[in-house]
Design an enzyme around this catalytic site. Structure first.
Site, PDB file in Angstrom:
ATOM      1  N   HIS A 267       0.845  -1.234   0.067  1.00 17.67           N
ATOM      2  CA  HIS A 267       0.002   0.217   0.113  1.00 17.67           C
ATOM      3  C   HIS A 267       0.932   1.373   0.087  1.00 17.67           C
ATOM      4  O   HIS A 267       1.705   1.406  -0.901  1.00 17.67           O
ATOM      5  CB  HIS A 267      -0.886  -0.144   1.277  1.00 17.67           C
ATOM      6  CG  HIS A 267      -2.048   0.774   1.430  1.00 17.67           C
ATOM      7  ND1 HIS A 267      -2.465   1.647   0.367  1.00 17.67           N
ATOM      8  CD2 HIS A 267      -3.123   1.224   2.218  1.00 17.67           C
ATOM      9  CE1 HIS A 267      -3.432   2.287   0.681  1.00 17.67           C
ATOM     10  NE2 HIS A 267      -3.761   2.195   1.635  1.00 17.67           N
ATOM     11  N   HIS A 307      -2.028  -1.741  -9.942  1.00 19.99           N
ATOM     12  CA  HIS A 307      -3.120  -1.420  -8.767  1.00 19.99           C
ATOM     13  C   HIS A 307      -4.379  -2.309  -8.969  1.00 19.99           C
ATOM     14  O   HIS A 307      -4.741  -2.684 -10.188  1.00 19.99           O
ATOM     15  CB  HIS A 307      -3.493   0.109  -9.397  1.00 19.99           C
ATOM     16  CG  HIS A 307      -4.086   0.944  -8.133  1.00 19.99           C
ATOM     17  ND1 HIS A 307      -5.410   0.973  -7.896  1.00 19.99           N
ATOM     18  CD2 HIS A 307      -3.372   1.673  -7.204  1.00 19.99           C
ATOM     19  CE1 HIS A 307      -5.596   1.417  -6.743  1.00 19.99           C
ATOM     20  NE2 HIS A 307      -4.380   2.047  -6.492  1.00 19.99           N
ATOM     21  N   ASP A 363       2.749   5.744  -6.561  1.00 17.30           N
ATOM     22  CA  ASP A 363       4.134   5.679  -5.859  1.00 17.30           C
ATOM     23  C   ASP A 363       5.135   5.646  -6.610  1.00 17.30           C
ATOM     24  O   ASP A 363       6.533   5.731  -6.216  1.00 17.30           O
ATOM     25  CB  ASP A 363       4.175   4.479  -4.941  1.00 17.30           C
ATOM     26  CG  ASP A 363       3.296   4.472  -3.709  1.00 17.30           C
ATOM     27  OD1 ASP A 363       3.218   5.668  -3.188  1.00 17.30           O
ATOM     28  OD2 ASP A 363       2.372   3.702  -3.321  1.00 17.30           O
TER      29      ASP A 363
HETATM   30  N1  ACO Z   1       4.964  -6.427 -10.705  1.00 17.14           N
HETATM   31  C1  ACO Z   1       4.979  -7.652 -11.179  1.00 17.14           C
HETATM   32  N2  ACO Z   1       4.046  -8.140 -11.471  1.00 17.14           N
HETATM   33  C2  ACO Z   1       2.749  -7.680 -11.083  1.00 17.14           C
HETATM   34  C3  ACO Z   1       2.966  -6.743 -10.111  1.00 17.14           C
HETATM   35  C4  ACO Z   1       4.105  -5.946 -10.182  1.00 17.14           C
HETATM   36  N3  ACO Z   1       4.068  -4.751  -9.621  1.00 17.14           N
HETATM   37  N4  ACO Z   1       1.657  -6.501  -9.729  1.00 17.14           N
HETATM   38  C5  ACO Z   1       0.898  -7.351 -10.095  1.00 17.14           C
HETATM   39  N5  ACO Z   1       1.569  -8.385 -10.960  1.00 17.14           N
HETATM   40  C6  ACO Z   1       1.165  -9.484 -11.395  1.00 17.14           C
HETATM   41  C7  ACO Z   1       0.694 -10.479 -10.465  1.00 17.14           C
HETATM   42  O1  ACO Z   1       1.933 -11.203 -10.203  1.00 17.14           O
HETATM   43  C8  ACO Z   1      -0.365 -11.243 -11.137  1.00 17.14           C
HETATM   44  O2  ACO Z   1       0.128 -12.163 -12.071  1.00 17.14           O
HETATM   45  P1  ACO Z   1      -0.562 -13.634 -12.352  1.00 17.14           P
HETATM   46  O3  ACO Z   1      -1.924 -13.451 -12.597  1.00 17.14           O
HETATM   47  O4  ACO Z   1       0.315 -14.097 -13.251  1.00 17.14           O
HETATM   48  O5  ACO Z   1      -0.249 -14.099 -11.084  1.00 17.14           O
HETATM   49  C9  ACO Z   1      -1.046 -10.112 -11.640  1.00 17.14           C
HETATM   50  O6  ACO Z   1      -0.319  -9.224 -11.988  1.00 17.14           O
HETATM   51  C10 ACO Z   1      -2.447  -9.552 -10.814  1.00 17.14           C
HETATM   52  O7  ACO Z   1      -1.595  -9.235  -9.768  1.00 17.14           O
HETATM   53  P2  ACO Z   1      -2.564  -9.234  -8.304  1.00 17.14           P
HETATM   54  O8  ACO Z   1      -1.529  -9.548  -7.233  1.00 17.14           O
HETATM   55  O9  ACO Z   1      -3.657 -10.204  -8.457  1.00 17.14           O
HETATM   56  O10 ACO Z   1      -3.224  -7.962  -8.184  1.00 17.14           O
HETATM   57  P3  ACO Z   1      -3.662  -7.196  -7.014  1.00 17.14           P
HETATM   58  O11 ACO Z   1      -5.080  -6.187  -7.548  1.00 17.14           O
HETATM   59  O12 ACO Z   1      -4.207  -8.158  -5.967  1.00 17.14           O
HETATM   60  O13 ACO Z   1      -2.446  -6.252  -6.423  1.00 17.14           O
HETATM   61  C11 ACO Z   1      -0.966  -4.477  -6.030  1.00 17.14           C
HETATM   62  C12 ACO Z   1      -2.612  -5.001  -6.574  1.00 17.14           C
HETATM   63  C13 ACO Z   1      -0.974  -4.905  -4.605  1.00 17.14           C
HETATM   64  C14 ACO Z   1      -0.918  -2.707  -6.001  1.00 17.14           C
HETATM   65  C15 ACO Z   1       0.096  -5.258  -6.891  1.00 17.14           C
HETATM   66  O14 ACO Z   1      -0.030  -4.848  -8.250  1.00 17.14           O
HETATM   67  C16 ACO Z   1       1.365  -4.946  -6.696  1.00 17.14           C
HETATM   68  O15 ACO Z   1       1.739  -5.593  -5.524  1.00 17.14           O
HETATM   69  N6  ACO Z   1       2.331  -3.721  -6.888  1.00 17.14           N
HETATM   70  C17 ACO Z   1       3.414  -3.632  -6.306  1.00 17.14           C
HETATM   71  C18 ACO Z   1       3.200  -2.732  -5.001  1.00 17.14           C
HETATM   72  C19 ACO Z   1       2.722  -1.320  -5.251  1.00 17.14           C
HETATM   73  O16 ACO Z   1       3.238  -0.671  -6.253  1.00 17.14           O
HETATM   74  N7  ACO Z   1       1.761  -1.131  -4.403  1.00 17.14           N
HETATM   75  C20 ACO Z   1       1.277   0.320  -4.397  1.00 17.14           C
HETATM   76  C21 ACO Z   1      -0.337   0.392  -4.770  1.00 17.14           C
HETATM   77  S1  ACO Z   1      -0.946   1.987  -5.015  1.00 17.14           S
HETATM   78  C22 ACO Z   1      -1.137   2.377  -3.273  1.00 17.14           C
HETATM   79  O17 ACO Z   1      -1.680   1.838  -2.615  1.00 17.14           O
HETATM   80  C23 ACO Z   1      -0.898   3.794  -2.997  1.00 17.14           C
END
Ligand code: ACO
Length: 429
Positions: A267, A307, A363
């Protein structure tokens, strides 16, 4: 066309007409679906709230597919260009932009609640010099609850108003004190003649000079960053604020919980992780290798990308990228920007990221600006928490005033043991 959904239960052959309102059905309407009279009734299973609306809200609108963000109807691009942060905080909390008189009164009331009790300084002195600023912020917010027992009066509109002034007013002071504590520097008292962000910069950076001279470009850049972070509808921390608040806990401890949720690396903690990641990559030419590692799962996630809601470019990331250029004219260019731009370029062309609709989020670029402005990496999430205070409080107040809301209490699908008899110690394997 009837506004209902027909559900046929193939176990019993019975049909149910479930009303549809605002494109949603009420989960409680599923409860009537039963196989027998003593059946508890149907529930929906939705870990991580992927498709469950927990409330009705009028605060923030996001269309994640189109990359749209609006506060109370106003596009983020317009408020970021034309408003101050405190004006936006008023809008988010009250629903309308303030008139000149309303804004003056609002700014005055917040400015006159920026001081914190002297004992809080002693409380903060108790932290180790290397304590994480978010740990200090979360604990100090909770500690403030003990100074304001009147904040338990959550049903009283006047009392809520006072706590809102206190929280928005005091959070920059706590954040600045946490920073000064880490460096072993004396705390700087708020300066009521300065703007919200100008005063924050003064409390952070003032040394022996009688009055801190605020750089107007940095002051405005920080104000824009604060506007972009004011609210973001039902994210993890807003949901925590509502959830704790629903037990009628006071807003100080509720906000401590919300800030704790923000602290996590998935987050608000992501901005800190982005900087660590960029430093680890080290140079532009190492980007392809890093992307390869992310895709294979060895390199962790590409922090600042992806996201839950945005499946398009996060509109806030665009504004931050533009703001970065203005900041760099004053501070000099942060070399990490080149690595970030290259990461974005390669990721946006790569099938892995394209297929999953992974774009830069808020971010991705914010940390690069914060670093250029002199903020230590560990303080980045605190810079998110300060402006999010207005959003958390707006979500909290909306929840309290919503007759549909009660104490938040999800259900579970129990998959553990059925009843079994106690086993004496000597008989256990
Ligand atoms: N890098 C690489 N792969 C990713 C990323 C990433 N940053 N984000 C998602 N994926 C992939 C996952 O591995 C998944 O792949 P799969 O379908 O092959 O398993 C797919 O994309 C979907 O990802 P989920 O984790 O199911 O998506 P979710 O909606 O649950 O997660 C989140 C959203 C937590 C923001 C995620 O994208 C992430 O971890 N990002 C990196 C952390 C980040 O930048 N957080 C800040 C968010 S903005 C905020 O809160 C202010």
């Amino acid at each position: 066309m009837p506004d209902n959904l027909t559900i046929k239960d193939n176990r019993t052959g019975k049909e149910y007409a479930i009303p549809i309102t605002n494109d949603t059905i009420r989960a409680m309407d599923l409860r009537q679906i039963k196989v027998s009279d003593d059946d508890f009734g149907m529930m929906s299973y939705d870990p991580a709230f992927m498709n469950t609306a927990s409330c009705q809200s009028k605060i923030t609108f996001i269309d994640g597919d189109k990359g749209i963000l609006r506060y109370r109807g106003y596009p983020i691009e317009q408020v970021a260009e034309k408003c101050t942060y405190l004006e936006v905080a008023y809008l988010v909390l009250h629903g309308e932009l303030p008139t000149k008189t309303q804004l003056d009164e609002w700014v005055h009331n917040i400015t006159y609640h920026t001081m914190i009790h002297e004992n809080i300084k002693k409380f903060m002195d108790g932290f180790n010099h290397d304590a994480h600023p978010m740990g200090m912020l979360v604990s100090t917010l909770a500690a403030l609850s003990t100074y304001y027992p009147d904040s338990k009066n959550i049903q009283d509109a006047e009392s809520r108003k006072l706590q809102i002034y206190r929280l928005i007013g005091k959070i920059p002071t706590i954040a600045a004190y946490a920073y000064r504590h880490t460096l072993g520097l004396p705390y700087v008292y708020p300066d009521n003649e300065l703007s919200y962000t100008g005063n924050f910069l003064s409390m952070l950076y003032k040394m022996a000079e009688p009055k801190y001279k605020v750089n107007p470009v940095l002051e405005r850049a920080l104000d824009v960053l604060f506007i972009l972070h004011a609210d973001h509808e039902q994210n993890c921390s807003a949901n925590t604020m509502r959830s704790i608040g629903s037990s009628q806990a006071d807003p100080f401890v509720s906000m401590a919980g919300a800030a704790a949720a923000l602290y996590g690396p998935l987050h608000g903690g992501a901005n800190e992780q982005v900087l660590r990641m960029l430093r680890e990559i080290g140079s532009k030419d190492k980007v392809p290798e890093f992307i390869k590692k992310v895709k294979s799962g060895e390199g962790g996630r590409l922090m600042g990308f992806g996201h839950r809601i945005y499946k398009n470019y996060d509109p806030r990331a665009k504004i931050i990228k533009d703001t970065a250029e203005k900041v760099f004219e004053v501070t000099g260019r942060n070399p990490l920007l080149d690595i970030a731009v290259e990461l974005e370029r390669i990721a946006l062309e790569d099938e892995y990221f394209v297929k999953r609709k992974l774009y830069p989020n808020v971010d991705f670029y914010s940390g690069i600006i914060y670093e250029a402005m002199g903020f230590p990496t560990a303080a980045f999430t605190v810079l998110f928490a300060i402006p999010r205070t207005s959003g958390w409080l707006a979500q909290w107040q909306e929840m309290l005033l919503d007759p549909d809301q009660k104490i938040a209490r999800p259900r579970q699908v129990f998959l553990g043991y059925d009843k079994r008899d106690f086993v004496a110690m000597e008989k256990r394997k």
